[in-house]
Design an enzyme around this catalytic site. Structure first.
Site, PDB file in Angstrom:
ATOM      1  N   GLY A 268      32.036  31.595  38.754  1.00  0.00           N
ATOM      2  CA  GLY A 268      31.462  32.934  38.655  1.00  0.00           C
ATOM      3  C   GLY A 268      31.374  33.331  37.198  1.00  0.00           C
TER       4      GLY A 268
ATOM      5  N   GLN B 248      31.088  39.168  30.038  1.00  0.00           N
ATOM      6  CA  GLN B 248      31.674  37.954  29.449  1.00  0.00           C
ATOM      7  C   GLN B 248      30.733  37.275  28.458  1.00  0.00           C
ATOM      8  OE1 GLN B 248      32.872  36.328  33.535  1.00  0.00           O
ATOM      9  NE2 GLN B 248      34.559  35.608  32.238  1.00  0.00           N
TER      10      GLN B 248
ATOM     11  N   CYS C  43      40.138  32.466  34.513  1.00  0.00           N
ATOM     12  CA  CYS C  43      39.020  33.250  33.983  1.00  0.00           C
ATOM     13  C   CYS C  43      38.532  32.576  32.717  1.00  0.00           C
ATOM     14  CB  CYS C  43      39.462  34.680  33.686  1.00  0.00           C
ATOM     15  SG  CYS C  43      38.129  35.722  33.061  1.00  0.00           S
TER      16      CYS C  43
HETATM   17  O1  GNR Z   1      35.748  29.790  37.192  1.00  0.00           O
HETATM   18  C1  GNR Z   1      36.469  30.669  37.667  1.00  0.00           C
HETATM   19  N1  GNR Z   1      37.358  30.338  38.630  1.00  0.00           N
HETATM   20  C2  GNR Z   1      38.045  31.279  39.401  1.00  0.00           C
HETATM   21  C3  GNR Z   1      39.110  30.828  40.173  1.00  0.00           C
HETATM   22  C4  GNR Z   1      39.799  31.720  40.977  1.00  0.00           C
HETATM   23  C5  GNR Z   1      39.423  33.042  41.014  1.00  0.00           C
HETATM   24  C6  GNR Z   1      38.375  33.492  40.238  1.00  0.00           C
HETATM   25  C7  GNR Z   1      37.691  32.629  39.435  1.00  0.00           C
HETATM   26  S1  GNR Z   1      36.346  33.200  38.487  1.00  0.00           S
HETATM   27  C8  GNR Z   1      36.370  32.057  37.162  1.00  0.00           C
HETATM   28  C9  GNR Z   1      35.185  32.272  36.232  1.00  0.00           C
HETATM   29  C10 GNR Z   1      35.278  33.640  35.591  1.00  0.00           C
HETATM   30  O2  GNR Z   1      36.001  33.909  34.679  1.00  0.00           O
HETATM   31  N2  GNR Z   1      34.543  34.585  36.104  1.00  0.00           N
HETATM   32  O3  GNR Z   1      34.622  35.835  35.623  1.00  0.00           O
HETATM   33 NI    NI Z   2      36.618  36.047  34.829  1.00  0.00          NI
END
Ligand code: GNR
Ligand code: NI
Length: 178
Positions: free
Chosen positions: A46, A51, A94
């Site tokens: 995501g 970001q 994240c």
């Molecule tokens: O890549 C991502 N993996 C993830 C794993 C568990 C819960 C949420 C995420 S989102 C993250 C990418 C991100 O920072 N999105 O804002």
């Molecule tokens: Ni994130």
């Protein structure tokens, strides 16, 4: 399509409440496409517009396993219209808090409304990793990081390490103004 630089904490842009999108027009569609490319490249499941330094309510998500076909979701102005009483705990990461992970408790299932890539209003149900990921991305639109759901002790430990990492590989002038 273009790869966009991903902002890491601490950074004031990650703490802002983002502005709703009026219409999903060609510019927002390009942003969504660039965010998807950036997310797949990272790799991540995501990405939220703040970001990449854009303070608009836009997120992209794809939780399909690596050996499955891609299943990208692009959303503007996502809103929760229902959350389950049941909670689920996932170990979250994240892209803006690189190399740090922690357990976060959130509603296990959600129903949401958003504008899609064609500016159509859509509703969808989500559970499992998809529900967690969408809630994580929606938090970014309100300036909330997953560490904000953890104890102050754990949060500060992670943020201190990230600040140190920033100071170590950037000249003084650039983080002083960040
Ligand atoms: O890549 C991502 N993996 C993830 C794993 C568990 C819960 C949420 C995420 S989102 C993250 C990418 C991100 O920072 N999105 O804002
Ligand atoms: Ni994130």
């Amino acid at each position: 399509m273009a790869l966009l630089p991903i902002i890491t904490a601490p950074d004031p842009r990650l703490k802002k409440v983002c502005t709703p999108v009026e219409t999903v027009d060609a510019d927002i569609r390009r942003l969504m496409d660039d965010m998807l490319e950036t997310m797949y490249n990272a790799p991540g499941i995501g990405l939220a517009a703040p970001q990449v330094g854009v303070l608009k309510r836009v997120i992209v998500v794809d939780v399909a396993a690596e050996d499955q076909p891609r299943a990208p979701l692009c959303m503007a102005n996502p809103e929760l219209i229902w959350v389950s009483d049941d909670d689920a705990t996932y170990e979250e990461g994240c892209l803006s808090l690189p190399e740090h992970y922690g357990d976060v408790v959130r509603p296990a299932a959600i129903k949401l409304r958003y504008l899609d890539r064609e500016n159509e209003i859509r509703e969808m149900d989500a559970d499992g990793l998809l529900a967690t990921c969408i809630q994580h991305e929606m938090d970014h639109l309100d300036g909330i990081l997953f560490v904000d759901h953890m104890t102050a002790l754990k949060r500060n430990m992670i943020l201190r390490k990230l600040l140190k990492a920033k100071k170590a590989d950037k000249p003084l002038a650039s983080y002083a103004t960040a």
